[in-house]
Structure formats: structure tokens, C-alpha cells
Write an enzyme that holds these catalytic residues in place. Structure first.
Site, short mmCIF file in Angstrom:
data_model
loop_
_atom_site.label_atom_id
_atom_site.label_comp_id
_atom_site.label_asym_id
_atom_site.label_seq_id
_atom_site.Cartn_x
_atom_site.Cartn_y
_atom_site.Cartn_z
N GLY A 123 4.42 3.35 9.04
CA GLY A 123 4.54 4.09 7.80
C GLY A 123 5.89 4.69 7.48
N GLU A 124 5.92 5.34 6.32
CA GLU A 124 7.12 6.03 5.83
C GLU A 124 6.73 7.43 5.38
OE1 GLU A 124 6.02 3.33 3.85
OE2 GLU A 124 7.06 1.72 4.90
N GLY B 23 11.66 -3.35 14.82
CA GLY B 23 12.51 -3.12 15.98
C GLY B 23 11.84 -3.64 17.23
N ASP C 266 0.86 -1.19 0.00
CA ASP C 266 0.00 0.00 0.00
C ASP C 266 0.89 1.23 0.00
OD1 ASP C 266 -1.78 2.05 0.39
OD2 ASP C 266 -2.57 1.32 2.30
N HIS C 267 1.02 1.87 -1.17
CA HIS C 267 1.90 3.03 -1.32
C HIS C 267 1.18 4.14 -2.05
CE1 HIS C 267 6.31 2.15 -0.41
NE2 HIS C 267 5.66 1.12 0.08
#
Length: 318
Positions: free
Chosen positions: A105-106, A173, A37-38
Site C-alpha cells: 500500500g501507500e 524491491g 484500488d484507490h
């Protein structure tokens, strides 16, 4: 037991191609689908970024396989109410064969409305609050919420599947993995990391499913396959938090100059040696993942599916 799915890349392919790949994946013996999903691709060479929720609607008519977003970010670009509505409709279209994979997200995708891109700890806070809102909406209740990050007033979903949509948490992480264990219906990551699964289970994940994905580049010419993987997906090998904080495909193209073809060749199964592909995928099964999703880099999709159907899938750990 480990199952094997196919990972559809919205960054590389348009909607029609993705639907056709889903059909080929089912015919080849893959048992489920992931789809990215982008809003932007990672770089201009990838060249695509269709709206994932439209593609999922088409997938529901083209295949009987379960589908999951890998992953959606419900914290900025699409807030939790809209993400919940999209997920619920997708689950109805797929007859309940849908899971919502979410992550923090990014900047590449989420900063497009001009909002400040928060630091990682704040994004995890936002993700937890968003998941709380979506779960309440999936229960069919009218939701009003006044929280630290979101306000929701009189929101109710009227098109709902028979059961609430499972929400799996993507984590890379320790803190995010512990959050996945605490609030997720499952765990998503991209490395064959047995310790991450153990942390997820210790943090509350228990026997809930763990999912992982990897990319390969099948081709009859290994050197060409390495060049293709480097050209299209060098960003996968960037260090640190660059993947989360760089804002545009152009910035990723600049950063990709740090990545050499040799780095890609050393970490991505390229070429047509079945033993290399079997070893790469089996590492995830041996780490303990319940489902492993494989994505073929580049245009050689039909060859990849033929190769995996005959030379790889029959020989993977069950």
C-alpha cells in the site's frame, strides 16, 4: 506465451466509464483486466476514485474477461477479513475468473483513519499476516486469530467460489519480491525486470505466473500525448519511496514539479507510432512476464482500442 490485458484506472475514470472501457477492451482483443484500488487519486487532475468492489460487480455483468485488483491493500483501510469477503464475492460473481492482487500500500490511501503509517518492513509483516488470514477464510473455515498485527474472532465467509481465490503479491524491491515468491500465487510488478522474475522464482515462485503493467498515451499528436501523460501521471516517475509515503494528492502535485515532460517522453510510449508501442510492450514479454497489462492515459480511449486492435496487438510476441 505472453497474454495481453487492459489496465483499468480508477484514478482517472468513473465507474460507468470503466465498465465501458472493459467492454471495448474485450472487443479489441485484450484477454483479461486489471483494475486499480484507490481511495484517492494520485493528483486532482486524475479526478476520480470509485470504490473498486462496486465496479467489479458491474464488470462481472458487462464482460466475460477475468479480472484482478492491481492492487488492493488489505492491511489498514480494509483489513484482511473485509478484503477476503469482497474478493470471495467478486470471484462468485465472475464465475471464478477473479484474482486478488495485493500489496503493502501507500499512505495516500491507507492513512485516512488516522493510524500511524508503518515503515516498509512492518507493512510487509502486516501483508504476510493478512494473506495468511485471507487464505484461511477462503477455505470456508471459521477463523479466530490473535497475531502480531490482527485479531479476528469467529469470522467465516459463507459466500465462496468453488476454489480459493488466488492471491498475487505486488513487489517493487528485493524483500517484497522474495515475499511474493514465498507466499504468493503469482507476482505483480510494473517494470520489465527479468531479474525480478528470477528472484521471485528462486524464492519459491517456481512456475507460478508473473504479471506486469505499463501505461501508454496514444494520440495522433505526440507532443500533446506527452503533455497529457505528464499532466496526469508525472507521479509515476517520482524517485525513491515518495509514492509510498506522501499522504495526499496535494503533496503529489507538489512533488510532481520535480518531473519534466522530457522524462515522461523518454519512458512512456506516446503518440501513434505503432513501433514505439510494440517496443514498449514487447520489453515485458521478452523479460518473461506471462501477462502484460496496458493502460491508456487520458480520454482518448476509443482511439486507443482501435489502434491496439489493428496496429499493435497482432504484432506483439505471443
Amino acid at each position: 506465451m505472453t497474454a495481453y490485458g487492459y489496465f483499468l484506472s480508477c484514478e482517472e475514470h468513473g465507474p460507468d466509464a470503466l465498465v465501458e472501457q472493459a467492454r471495448m477492451a474485450e472487443q479489441a482483443g485484450f484477454t483479461s483486466l486489471w483494475i486499480s484500488d484507490h481511495f484517492h487519486p494520485w493528483n486532482s487532475a486524475q479526478g476520480n476514485s470509485p470504490f473498486v468492489w462496486s465496479v467489479i460487480g458491474a464488470l462481472s455483468q458487462a464482460t466475460s474477461l477475468p479480472v484482478e485488483t492491481a492492487v488492493s491493500c488489505p492491511i489498514m483501510r480494509l483489513q484482511p477479513t473485509v478484503t477476503a469477503q469482497a474478493a470471495a464475492t467478486s470471484a462468485v460473481q465472475l464465475g471464478g475468473r477473479f484474482r486478488l492482487g495485493v500489496g503493502s500500500g501507500e499512505a495516500l490511501n491507507e492513512h485516512i483513519h488516522g493510524e500511524h503509517w508503518p515503515r516498509a518492513a512492518v507493512r510487509l509483516e502486516m501483508l504476510e499476516e493478512a494473506v495468511h488470514i485471507m487464505r484461511r477464510l477462503f477455505d470456508g473455515r471459521e477463523v479466530s486469530h490473535h497475531g502480531k498485527h490482527y485479531t479476528v474472532e469467529n469470522a467465516r465467509l459463507y459466500t465462496l467460489p468453488d476454489a480459493p481465490v488466488p492471491i498475487d503479491i505486488s513487489a517493487f524491491g528485493p524483500k517484497a519480491t522474495e515475499l511474493a515468491g514465498r507466499i504468493g500465487d503469482g507476482f505483480i510488478t510494473m517494470a520489465p525486470d527479468a531479474e525480478a522474475i528470477a528472484r521471485f522464482r528462486r524464492s519459491g515462485g517456481g512456475t507460478k505466473p508473473a504479471f506486469a503493467g505499463l501505461k501508454v498515451c496514444w494520440g495522433t499528436d505526440r507532443e500533446k500525448a506527452v503533455r497529457t501523460a505528464h499532466h496526469l501521471w508525472a507521479n509515476e516517475h517520482l524517485p525513491g519511496e515518495l509514492a509510498q509515503i506522501l499522504p495526499t494528492p496535494r503533496h503529489f502535485e507538489q512533488a510532481n514539479e520535480l518531473v519534466t515532460p522530457e522524462q515522461v517522453a523518454g519512458s512512456v510510449a506516446c503518440g501513434d507510432d505503432p513501433d514505439a508501442h510494440i517496443a514498449a510492450v514487447s520489453a515485458y514479454a521478452h523479460a518473461g512476464f506471462d501477462t502484460v497489462y496496458i493502460s491508456q492515459i487520458g480520454p482518448e480511449q476509443q482511439g486507443f482500442f482501435d489502434f491496439y486492435r489493428t496496429r499493435v496487438l497482432p504484432h506483439l510476441p505471443a
